[in-house]
Enzyme design. Structure first.
Site, PDB file in Angstrom:
ATOM      1  N   GLY A   1       0.728  -1.346   0.200  1.00 23.14           N
ATOM      2  CA  GLY A   1       0.234   0.223  -0.011  1.00 23.14           C
ATOM      3  C   GLY A   1       0.906   1.190   0.369  1.00 23.14           C
ATOM      4  CB  ALA A   2       3.317   1.897  -1.043  1.00 23.29           C
TER       5      ALA A   2
ATOM      6  N   GLY B   1      -1.164   7.945   0.700  1.00 22.10           N
ATOM      7  CA  GLY B   1      -0.445   8.073   1.794  1.00 22.10           C
ATOM      8  C   GLY B   1       0.635   8.004   2.255  1.00 22.10           C
ATOM      9  CB  ILE B   2       1.400   6.795   5.747  1.00 19.50           C
ATOM     10  CG1 ILE B   2       0.094   7.686   6.781  1.00 19.50           C
ATOM     11  CG2 ILE B   2       2.784   6.300   6.818  1.00 19.50           C
ATOM     12  CD1 ILE B   2      -0.576   6.856   8.029  1.00 19.50           C
ATOM     13  N   GLY B   3       2.404   5.273   3.203  1.00 21.86           N
ATOM     14  CA  GLY B   3       3.473   4.227   2.674  1.00 21.86           C
ATOM     15  C   GLY B   3       3.672   4.922   1.096  1.00 21.86           C
TER      16      GLY B   3
ATOM     17  CE1 TYR C   1      -7.570   1.276  10.012  1.00 24.39           C
ATOM     18  CE2 TYR C   1      -7.986   2.216  12.156  1.00 24.39           C
ATOM     19  CZ  TYR C   1      -7.194   1.491  10.884  1.00 24.39           C
ATOM     20  OH  TYR C   1      -6.220   2.333  10.874  1.00 24.39           O
TER      21      TYR C   1
HETATM   22  N1  LIG Z   1      -4.118   7.439   7.961  1.00 26.78           N
HETATM   23  C1  LIG Z   1      -3.936   7.462   9.438  1.00 26.78           C
HETATM   24  O1  LIG Z   1      -4.817   8.737  10.660  1.00 26.78           O
HETATM   25  C2  LIG Z   1      -3.559   6.206   9.785  1.00 26.78           C
HETATM   26  C3  LIG Z   1      -3.841   6.397  11.546  1.00 26.78           C
HETATM   27  C4  LIG Z   1      -3.283   5.444  12.315  1.00 26.78           C
HETATM   28  C5  LIG Z   1      -3.116   4.220  11.369  1.00 26.78           C
HETATM   29  N2  LIG Z   1      -2.837   4.135   9.762  1.00 26.78           N
HETATM   30  C6  LIG Z   1      -2.538   3.230   8.937  1.00 26.78           C
HETATM   31  O2  LIG Z   1      -1.376   4.026   8.416  1.00 26.78           O
HETATM   32  C7  LIG Z   1      -1.235   2.316   6.714  1.00 26.78           C
HETATM   33  C8  LIG Z   1      -1.604   3.288   6.092  1.00 26.78           C
HETATM   34  O3  LIG Z   1      -2.998   4.193   5.843  1.00 26.78           O
HETATM   35  P1  LIG Z   1      -2.690   5.930   4.820  1.00 26.78           P
HETATM   36  O4  LIG Z   1      -3.822   6.482   5.577  1.00 26.78           O
HETATM   37  O5  LIG Z   1      -2.101   5.826   4.339  1.00 26.78           O
HETATM   38  O6  LIG Z   1      -4.069   4.856   4.075  1.00 26.78           O
HETATM   39  P2  LIG Z   1      -4.251   5.100   2.568  1.00 26.78           P
HETATM   40  O7  LIG Z   1      -3.757   6.410   2.004  1.00 26.78           O
HETATM   41  O8  LIG Z   1      -6.340   5.058   2.512  1.00 26.78           O
HETATM   42  O9  LIG Z   1      -3.307   4.258   1.554  1.00 26.78           O
HETATM   43  C9  LIG Z   1      -3.359   3.847   0.831  1.00 26.78           C
HETATM   44  C10 LIG Z   1      -2.545   2.651   0.437  1.00 26.78           C
HETATM   45  O10 LIG Z   1      -2.882   1.747   0.364  1.00 26.78           O
HETATM   46  C11 LIG Z   1      -3.374   0.587  -1.086  1.00 26.78           C
HETATM   47  N3  LIG Z   1      -4.224  -0.203  -0.376  1.00 26.78           N
HETATM   48  C12 LIG Z   1      -5.586   0.235   0.061  1.00 26.78           C
HETATM   49  N4  LIG Z   1      -6.282  -1.054   0.084  1.00 26.78           N
HETATM   50  C13 LIG Z   1      -5.415  -2.479  -0.198  1.00 26.78           C
HETATM   51  C14 LIG Z   1      -5.516  -2.638  -0.562  1.00 26.78           C
HETATM   52  N5  LIG Z   1      -6.287  -4.244  -0.822  1.00 26.78           N
HETATM   53  N6  LIG Z   1      -5.007  -3.626  -1.118  1.00 26.78           N
HETATM   54  C15 LIG Z   1      -4.039  -3.441  -1.675  1.00 26.78           C
HETATM   55  N7  LIG Z   1      -3.742  -2.305  -1.156  1.00 26.78           N
HETATM   56  C16 LIG Z   1      -4.503  -1.192  -0.973  1.00 26.78           C
HETATM   57  C17 LIG Z   1      -3.081   1.666  -2.224  1.00 26.78           C
HETATM   58  O11 LIG Z   1      -3.098   1.111  -3.127  1.00 26.78           O
HETATM   59  P3  LIG Z   1      -4.424   2.137  -4.702  1.00 26.78           P
HETATM   60  O12 LIG Z   1      -3.313   2.632  -5.069  1.00 26.78           O
HETATM   61  O13 LIG Z   1      -4.432   0.797  -4.426  1.00 26.78           O
HETATM   62  O14 LIG Z   1      -5.166   2.887  -3.624  1.00 26.78           O
HETATM   63  C18 LIG Z   1      -2.540   2.753  -1.340  1.00 26.78           C
HETATM   64  O15 LIG Z   1      -1.080   2.143  -1.502  1.00 26.78           O
HETATM   65  C19 LIG Z   1      -2.648   1.618   7.111  1.00 26.78           C
HETATM   66  O16 LIG Z   1      -2.127   0.320   8.304  1.00 26.78           O
HETATM   67  C20 LIG Z   1      -3.838   2.074   8.305  1.00 26.78           C
HETATM   68  O17 LIG Z   1      -4.231   1.513   9.528  1.00 26.78           O
HETATM   69  C21 LIG Z   1      -2.956   5.500   9.512  1.00 26.78           C
END
Ligand SMILES: NC(=O)c1ccc[n+]([C@@H]2O[C@H](COP(=O)([O-])OP(=O)(O)OC[C@H]3O[C@@H](n4cnc5c(N)ncnc54)[C@H](OP(=O)(O)O)[C@@H]3O)[C@@H](O)[C@H]2O)c1
Length: 287
Positions: free
Chosen positions: A10-11, A14-16, A163
């Site tokens: 998931g990079a 977002g964070i990734g 979640y």
């Molecule tokens: N954001 C926050 O405030 C926060 C807070 C605490 C923890 N976290 C954790 O940090 C991590 C990253 O979060 P984020 O906020 O950066 O998330 P995000 O923006 O939703 O994540 C983006 C990435 O995840 C991929 N992705 C989403 N669903 C997927 C799936 N079913 N299979 C494969 N790839 C998938 C997306 O790929 P596509 O190109 O396909 O969209 C994209 O690369 C997560 O584990 C989240 O729970 C986040």
């Protein structure tokens, strides 16, 4: 991070993506995963351009389906003979109960089963590294108790609480993994809140009823900020992936400041952990 191979799920956003960019700037060979070829290729181009590092690869796969998790692991192994750092970053928060192609509740499939299965499938590659690290990202609030009878929302689905339950289950299963697997280090970190597709997709009905009045504030706090907060939130993963301070450190939880912190009580319950391990192992069809 020169000569290190890093795989980040998931990079493509977002964070990734910010984690991938920071590690690419340190010279690592970075492999990112996402669901879409289009956003994946755009992310690779952006990371290459911003880091000046050409060693960025892309693997495509929706981690909600186990066939894709297995395919991702195979594709990685064809191309690379070892893995130094695996960052299980991809996460899901859905607004309603949905089942995946494997018949598993989607939050549980993406947040618990996928990282568990991928880590297992890549264990040989990790062990081929002299000091491999596995990093997992937890969510925000940690529930007091892991509801073992409602792991897949069998009785109730409750938005962000569901979640959080799956993230607590992930923490417990990864802690158990670190106790069983001594060849690699396995840790969990909390990135802190960031404005990403995930937080921007949260709707009021995903909040507990009594908390819905704070939704406008939440929306304000997670408004688009050009990846600024995502870059900040990538620090925990980057620290665990690259710092010499955590060489050999395993089975720990790191807070938003990358400081070692106490595990939630539910994670330390051995009976819960063993029950959870066998449930997730069965769902992953590893046996
Ligand atoms: N954001 C926050 O405030 C926060 C807070 C605490 C923890 N976290 C954790 O940090 C991590 C990253 O979060 P984020 O906020 O950066 O998330 P995000 O923006 O939703 O994540 C983006 C990435 O995840 C991929 N992705 C989403 N669903 C997927 C799936 N079913 N299979 C494969 N790839 C998938 C997306 O790929 P596509 O190109 O396909 O969209 C994209 O690369 C997560 O584990 C989240 O729970 C986040």
């Amino acid at each position: 991070m020169q000569n290190k191979i890093v795989l980040i799920t998931g990079a493509t956003g977002g964070i990734g993506k910010q984690t991938a960019l920071a590690l690419a700037k340190m010279g690592a060979q970075v492999v990112i995963t996402g669901r879409s070829k289009l956003s994946g290729e755009a992310a690779v181009a952006e990371i290459k351009q911003q880091s000046g590092n050409p060693k960025i690869d892309l693997l495509i796969g929706d981690l909600s389906a186990q066939i894709n998790v297995r395919s991702l692991a195979e594709q990685f192994k064809v191309k690379f003979d070892r893995l130094d750092v695996l960052i299980n970053n991809a996460g899901l928060t859905s607004s309603k109960k949905e089942l995946t192609a494997d018949g598993i509740e989607s939050n549980f499939a993406v947040n618990v089963v996928a990282p568990f299965l991928l880590t297992h499938l890549l264990m040989d590659s990790l062990k081929a590294s002299s000091s491999a690290r596995v990093i997992n990202l937890m969510g925000g609030d940690v529930p007091a108790k892991l509801d073992m009878d409602n792991l897949q929302s069998e009785h109730s689905f409750d938005g962000l609480n569901t979640y959080s339950q799956t993230k607590l289950a992930m923490m417990a299963v990864m802690y158990e993994f670190s106790q069983r697997e001594k060849g690699v280090t396995i840790n969990v970190c909390y990135p802190g809140q960031a404005s990403t597709n995930m937080t921007r997709s949260v709707t009021p009905d995903m909040f507990p009823r009594a908390m819905r009045f704070i939704f406008p504030l939440y929306k304000f706090m997670t408004r688009a900020d050009g990846d600024k907060s995502a870059a900040k939130a990538s620090r925990s993963s980057v620290y665990l992936a690259s710092s010499a301070e955590v060489e050999g450190v395993s089975g720990k939880y790191f807070d938003v400041n990358s400081k070692m912190a106490a595990w939630p009580a539910a994670v330390l319950n051995t009976v819960t952990r063993e029950r959870l391990w066998s449930t997730v192992e069965q769902l992953s069809r590893l046996k």
